[in-house]
Design an enzyme around this catalytic site. Structure first.
Site, PDB file in Angstrom:
ATOM      1  CB  SER A  46      -0.735   0.531   1.463  1.00  0.00           C
ATOM      2  OG  SER A  46      -1.608  -1.159   0.450  1.00  0.00           O
ATOM      3  CD  GLN A  47      -1.630   6.097  -1.613  1.00  0.00           C
ATOM      4  OE1 GLN A  47      -2.121   6.123  -2.797  1.00  0.00           O
ATOM      5  NE2 GLN A  47      -2.005   7.753  -1.356  1.00  0.00           N
TER       6      GLN A  47
END
Length: 196
Positions: A46-47
């Site tokens: 995930s970012q």
């Protein structure tokens, strides 16, 4: 403002755990980019801003027992291991055996001795035999809050989970599945949570 001696700041965990080792070698040029990165098996790392938002909502305390569901590359598991400290424990669960093997190797290389990642058991959500947990982090999008996970959460515990695109912070107030306090914290996109 006085510091909280029972809590490691999320920024400190990010400084302690580099993202690069948890990314495929071919994707490491994206280490410093605030974007999700493909890690294989249709999953992503995930970012960073999303991970930071979720960890702030989770409000992890030193000594907590944490379930990291959808552990993927193991990066969030490693971040959580810093947040719980030496007296805490992090149990990561991932459906894809290939990701579990790689994540375990990287966790060992960055000295996360208080954390592990295991392969999800067929038909089981989470790790009911290892609970209850003080905190549960879910890095996959659900259609509703799963009762199976609420059952693994301590009374007073917190679960952070994306449900129908909204990030929810769920505090378990009592034993019943309806005895919860829910707050909503913006829209996010995740791979779907597989419950069977």
């Amino acid at each position: 403002m006085a510091s909280d001696r029972n809590r490691v700041p999320v920024a400190e965990a990010f400084a302690a755990v580099p993202r690069a080792p948890f990314l495929p070698a071919t994707e490491r040029t994206l280490t410093e980019c605030n974007v999700p990165v493909a890690i294989g098996h249709g999953q992503t790392n995930s970012q960073p801003s999303t991970v930071a938002d979720m960890l702030e909502l989770l409000d992890v305390r030193l000594g907590d027992r944490v379930l990291d569901l959808g552990a993927g590359s193991g990066w969030t598991t490693a971040l959580l291991s810093v947040l719980v400290g030496a007296q805490g424990r992090v149990s990561g669960v991932e459906r894809h055996r290939g990701l579990v093997d790689t994540a375990q190797t990287v966790l060992r290389s960055v000295d996360c001795e208080n954390a592990e990642i295991v392969t999800a058991a067929p038909g089981q959500l989470g790790l009911p035999e290892a609970g209850p947990f003080d905190r549960i982090l879910v890095s996959a999008g659900a259609e509703e809050i799963p009762d199976q996970l609420l059952d693994q959460l301590e009374i007073g515990g917190i679960m952070v989970i994306p449900v129908q695109g909204q990030m929810l912070k769920v505090i378990r107030d009592g034993r019943g599945s309806d005895e919860v306090t829910i707050t909503r914290h913006g829209l996010y996109r995740f791979v779907p949570l597989i419950t069977e």
